[in-house]
Design a protein around this motif. Sequence first.
Motif, PDB file in Angstrom:
ATOM      1  N   THR A   5       0.834  -1.188   0.000  1.00 42.46           N
ATOM      2  CA  THR A   5       0.000   0.000   0.000  1.00 42.46           C
ATOM      3  C   THR A   5       0.875   1.246   0.000  1.00 42.46           C
ATOM      4  N   LEU A   6       0.431   2.276  -0.701  1.00 45.86           N
ATOM      5  CA  LEU A   6       1.134   3.557  -0.674  1.00 45.86           C
ATOM      6  C   LEU A   6       0.737   4.318   0.590  1.00 45.86           C
ATOM      7  N   PHE A   7       1.725   4.847   1.288  1.00 50.41           N
ATOM      8  CA  PHE A   7       1.463   5.710   2.428  1.00 50.41           C
ATOM      9  C   PHE A   7       1.316   7.137   1.918  1.00 50.41           C
ATOM     10  N   GLU A   8       0.587   7.979   2.656  1.00 47.70           N
ATOM     11  CA  GLU A   8       0.268   9.331   2.191  1.00 47.70           C
ATOM     12  C   GLU A   8       1.514  10.149   1.867  1.00 47.70           C
ATOM     13  N   ASN A   9       2.508  10.119   2.734  1.00 51.45           N
ATOM     14  CA  ASN A   9       3.728  10.896   2.479  1.00 51.45           C
ATOM     15  C   ASN A   9       4.453  10.394   1.235  1.00 51.45           C
ATOM     16  N   ASP A  10       4.476   9.069   1.062  1.00 47.31           N
ATOM     17  CA  ASP A  10       5.107   8.498  -0.132  1.00 47.31           C
ATOM     18  C   ASP A  10       4.346   8.919  -1.386  1.00 47.31           C
ATOM     19  N   PHE A  11       3.019   8.890  -1.297  1.00 47.65           N
ATOM     20  CA  PHE A  11       2.217   9.278  -2.458  1.00 47.65           C
ATOM     21  C   PHE A  11       2.478  10.732  -2.831  1.00 47.65           C
ATOM     22  N   ARG A  12       2.574  11.611  -1.843  1.00 47.56           N
ATOM     23  CA  ARG A  12       2.854  13.024  -2.136  1.00 47.56           C
ATOM     24  C   ARG A  12       4.208  13.178  -2.815  1.00 47.56           C
ATOM     25  N   SER A  13       5.209  12.448  -2.334  1.00 42.61           N
ATOM     26  CA  SER A  13       6.535  12.505  -2.958  1.00 42.61           C
ATOM     27  C   SER A  13       6.471  12.021  -4.398  1.00 42.61           C
ATOM     28  N   ILE A  14       5.789  10.912  -4.610  1.00 33.06           N
ATOM     29  CA  ILE A  14       5.647  10.338  -5.947  1.00 33.06           C
ATOM     30  C   ILE A  14       4.925  11.318  -6.863  1.00 33.06           C
ATOM     31  N   ASP A  15       3.823  11.874  -6.389  1.00 28.58           N
ATOM     32  CA  ASP A  15       3.039  12.809  -7.187  1.00 28.58           C
ATOM     33  C   ASP A  15       3.863  14.034  -7.566  1.00 28.58           C
ATOM     34  N   ILE A  17       7.157  14.216  -7.908  1.00 30.65           N
ATOM     35  CA  ILE A  17       8.173  13.809  -8.890  1.00 30.65           C
ATOM     36  C   ILE A  17       7.533  13.628 -10.274  1.00 30.65           C
ATOM     37  N   LEU A  18       6.363  12.992 -10.318  1.00 28.93           N
ATOM     38  CA  LEU A  18       5.681  12.783 -11.604  1.00 28.93           C
ATOM     39  C   LEU A  18       5.257  14.116 -12.222  1.00 28.93           C
ATOM     40  N   SER A  19       4.751  15.021 -11.409  1.00 32.24           N
ATOM     41  CA  SER A  19       4.340  16.338 -11.915  1.00 32.24           C
ATOM     42  C   SER A  19       5.534  17.100 -12.477  1.00 32.24           C
ATOM     43  N   GLU A  20       6.660  17.008 -11.788  1.00 33.99           N
ATOM     44  CA  GLU A  20       7.874  17.662 -12.268  1.00 33.99           C
ATOM     45  C   GLU A  20       8.330  17.053 -13.591  1.00 33.99           C
ATOM     46  N   LEU A  21       8.250  15.730 -13.703  1.00 33.12           N
ATOM     47  CA  LEU A  21       8.619  15.055 -14.951  1.00 33.12           C
ATOM     48  C   LEU A  21       7.721  15.525 -16.096  1.00 33.12           C
ATOM     49  N   LEU A  22       6.426  15.607 -15.845  1.00 33.79           N
ATOM     50  CA  LEU A  22       5.502  16.093 -16.876  1.00 33.79           C
ATOM     51  C   LEU A  22       5.868  17.501 -17.327  1.00 33.79           C
ATOM     52  N   MET A 100       7.531   2.710 -14.842  1.00 34.91           N
ATOM     53  CA  MET A 100       7.123   4.088 -15.076  1.00 34.91           C
ATOM     54  C   MET A 100       7.022   4.299 -16.582  1.00 34.91           C
ATOM     55  N   CYS A 101       5.842   4.695 -17.044  1.00 33.88           N
ATOM     56  CA  CYS A 101       5.592   4.906 -18.471  1.00 33.88           C
ATOM     57  C   CYS A 101       5.292   6.375 -18.718  1.00 33.88           C
ATOM     58  N   LEU A 112      14.879  13.829 -24.648  1.00 36.37           N
ATOM     59  CA  LEU A 112      14.518  14.600 -23.460  1.00 36.37           C
ATOM     60  C   LEU A 112      13.767  13.737 -22.461  1.00 36.37           C
ATOM     61  N   VAL A 113      12.809  12.950 -22.941  1.00 37.81           N
ATOM     62  CA  VAL A 113      12.037  12.077 -22.058  1.00 37.81           C
ATOM     63  C   VAL A 113      12.959  11.063 -21.386  1.00 37.81           C
ATOM     64  N   ARG A 114      13.847  10.458 -22.146  1.00 42.71           N
ATOM     65  CA  ARG A 114      14.775   9.471 -21.594  1.00 42.71           C
ATOM     66  C   ARG A 114      15.660  10.106 -20.507  1.00 42.71           C
ATOM     67  N   TYR A 115      16.206  11.274 -20.792  1.00 42.34           N
ATOM     68  CA  TYR A 115      17.082  11.958 -19.842  1.00 42.34           C
ATOM     69  C   TYR A 115      16.334  12.314 -18.550  1.00 42.34           C
ATOM     70  N   ARG A 116      15.180  12.948 -18.684  1.00 39.93           N
ATOM     71  CA  ARG A 116      14.408  13.357 -17.505  1.00 39.93           C
ATOM     72  C   ARG A 116      13.829  12.142 -16.774  1.00 39.93           C
ATOM     73  N   ALA A 117      13.464  11.101 -17.501  1.00 37.75           N
ATOM     74  CA  ALA A 117      12.944   9.885 -16.860  1.00 37.75           C
ATOM     75  C   ALA A 117      14.027   9.214 -16.016  1.00 37.75           C
ATOM     76  N   GLN A 118      15.270   9.225 -16.489  1.00 35.38           N
ATOM     77  CA  GLN A 118      16.362   8.650 -15.697  1.00 35.38           C
ATOM     78  C   GLN A 118      16.524   9.382 -14.376  1.00 35.38           C
ATOM     79  N   ARG A 119      16.416  10.694 -14.414  1.00 38.95           N
ATOM     80  CA  ARG A 119      16.528  11.486 -13.182  1.00 38.95           C
ATOM     81  C   ARG A 119      15.361  11.187 -12.246  1.00 38.95           C
TER      82      ARG A 119
END
Length: 161
Positions: A5-15, A17-22, A100-101, A112-119
């Motif tokens: 299960t995702l914990f709330e703090n982990d979900f916020r961190s994930i969200d 990072i994903l928003s920054e990648l977008l 991660m897709c 660009l996607v490959r470079y930023r996805a690696q980070r």
Amino acid sequence: MPQWTLFENDFRSIDRILSELLERTNALSVHLVDRSGQLITTAGRSGDFDATAFASLVAADFTANAELSALLGEPRVEAVVNEGRGRSVHSCLLAERVIMCTVFDRRSTLGLVRYRAQRATRRLDYVFRGLFEKAGIGAPAEGQPGFADAAGREVDALFGE
């Protein structure tokens, strides 16, 4: 495959990072998919396709490409890329369990996607490994047949077989 299960703090961190990648790639959407084919979360636009079917197919595709890499003597697959006319998908593995897709169109480039996805992968890998440690889940055994079996069952269920 063990449940977690995702914990709330982990979900916020994930969200975050994903928003920054977008934002940094100008991608359309980013999806996190468990290797069994279960959609974990999505950021960005995904209303024009079935995200559940997408997740199942991504897991099956990634597993098939990992097996193909093994046949060719490669220890692991680094990324799976599907280049389409209008949209493309770059997929990579996090913490040996999560794919991660990144879905992008002509407003971005594969480089660009490959470079930023690696980070993003390095940061997300840290979050997921910590999450799995909290949940008491160790790293999966190399070549664990459960991944391929689970993905196969998801694809069969998707097509009503």
